[in-house]
Every structure is written in C-alpha cells, then in structure tokens.
Design a protein around this motif. Structure first.
Motif, short mmCIF file in Angstrom:
data_model
loop_
_atom_site.label_atom_id
_atom_site.label_comp_id
_atom_site.label_asym_id
_atom_site.label_seq_id
_atom_site.Cartn_x
_atom_site.Cartn_y
_atom_site.Cartn_z
N ARG A 13 0.81 -1.45 0.06
CA ARG A 13 0.21 0.02 0.24
C ARG A 13 0.61 0.96 -0.15
O ARG A 13 1.89 0.84 0.60
CB ARG A 13 -0.70 -0.02 0.82
N ASN A 17 -6.54 7.04 1.64
CA ASN A 17 -6.74 7.37 3.43
C ASN A 17 -8.44 6.78 4.03
O ASN A 17 -9.03 5.86 3.59
CB ASN A 17 -7.61 9.30 3.69
N ALA A 18 -7.76 5.45 5.05
CA ALA A 18 -8.76 5.37 5.82
C ALA A 18 -10.43 5.87 6.09
O ALA A 18 -9.89 7.16 6.37
CB ALA A 18 -8.32 4.31 7.06
N ARG A 19 -11.30 5.66 5.61
CA ARG A 19 -12.37 6.08 5.91
C ARG A 19 -12.78 5.92 7.65
O ARG A 19 -13.33 4.80 7.61
CB ARG A 19 -13.49 5.67 5.42
N ALA A 24 -13.81 -0.54 9.46
CA ALA A 24 -13.31 -2.08 8.25
C ALA A 24 -11.60 -1.54 8.68
O ALA A 24 -11.28 -1.27 9.41
CB ALA A 24 -13.22 -1.77 7.03
N TRP A 26 -8.08 -2.25 7.96
CA TRP A 26 -7.57 -1.16 6.67
C TRP A 26 -6.03 -1.40 6.40
O TRP A 26 -5.89 -2.05 7.44
CB TRP A 26 -7.74 0.79 6.77
N GLU A 28 -2.48 -1.33 6.40
CA GLU A 28 -1.58 -0.65 6.44
C GLU A 28 -0.27 0.00 5.46
O GLU A 28 0.45 -0.56 3.95
CB GLU A 28 -0.93 -0.89 7.36
N ILE A 52 -6.51 -9.88 4.63
CA ILE A 52 -7.22 -8.63 5.65
C ILE A 52 -8.79 -9.41 5.22
O ILE A 52 -8.94 -9.41 4.22
CB ILE A 52 -7.35 -6.86 5.24
N ASN A 54 -12.66 -8.65 5.66
CA ASN A 54 -13.56 -8.32 6.76
C ASN A 54 -14.81 -8.38 6.06
O ASN A 54 -16.27 -7.38 5.65
CB ASN A 54 -13.75 -6.18 5.42
N PHE A 68 -10.36 -2.90 -1.65
CA PHE A 68 -9.78 -1.55 -1.54
C PHE A 68 -9.27 -0.97 -2.44
O PHE A 68 -8.60 -1.67 -3.70
CB PHE A 68 -8.41 -1.92 -0.72
#
Length: 99
Positions: A13, A17-19, A24, A26, A28, A52, A54, A68
C-alpha cells in the motif's frame, strides 16, 4: 476499467486514506499484502487481500466484502538474491600479485 494486478500477486500500500466512519480493517501504508480477489467496477478496481478479512461487514454495509482501491497499491518488486560475488570471494585467487 483496466486492471494490472493478478490474484496471488504481492502488493504494497502506497497511499489513500482510511474512512474512520466505516468499521473495516484497513491496510497499513508500506506493508506487503497478497491479493486474494479482484473486483472491477465502472468506478474503479477493488482488491481483496489475504491478510485482511472484512466479511463481517456483509450485509450491513455492503452486498459483498468491501475491497480497497487498486490505485493505492503497487506491485512488490521480486528480485532474486545474487550471491555470486560472495562465492567468488571464497575461492582463492590463482593470480599472484607482486608487492
């Protein structure tokens, strides 16, 4: 929408930006992940990652597990280690050097 990633590929990554209002997990920035699924939509490409999960967000937040945005990932460079220079150092030189 074009997708240059493949399932099983290692990615890192690099942005995004994470929301915070979405519960969730997210990825890194700077961490390496493995792609387990790819969804191509009109608005973009979404990646699902092995590391990950979710799925807890279905069906409350989405019909499918949220992914993502691919634009925030890049492929990991896979370079094989070349140790030939170190092997050469272990072999005694047959050439004599006069002092």
């Amino acid at each position: 929408m074009e997708c240059n990633f493949t399932v099983g590929q290692k990615v890192v990554r690099i942005g995004g930006n994470a929301r915070p209002n979405v519960p969730a997990v997210w990825p890194e920035i700077g961490k390496v992940y493995t792609i387990r699924a790819i969804n191509v939509w009109d608005y973009g490409v979404l990646l699902h990652l092995n590391e990950i999960d979710n799925s807890h967000m279905v069906p409350e937040y989405s019909r499918i597990e949220p992914g993502f945005q691919a634009q925030f990932f890049r492929p990991v460079s896979q370079r094989k280690t070349d140790i030939s220079v170190f092997k050469a150092m272990l072999n005694p030189s047959k050439e004599q050097v006069s002092a």
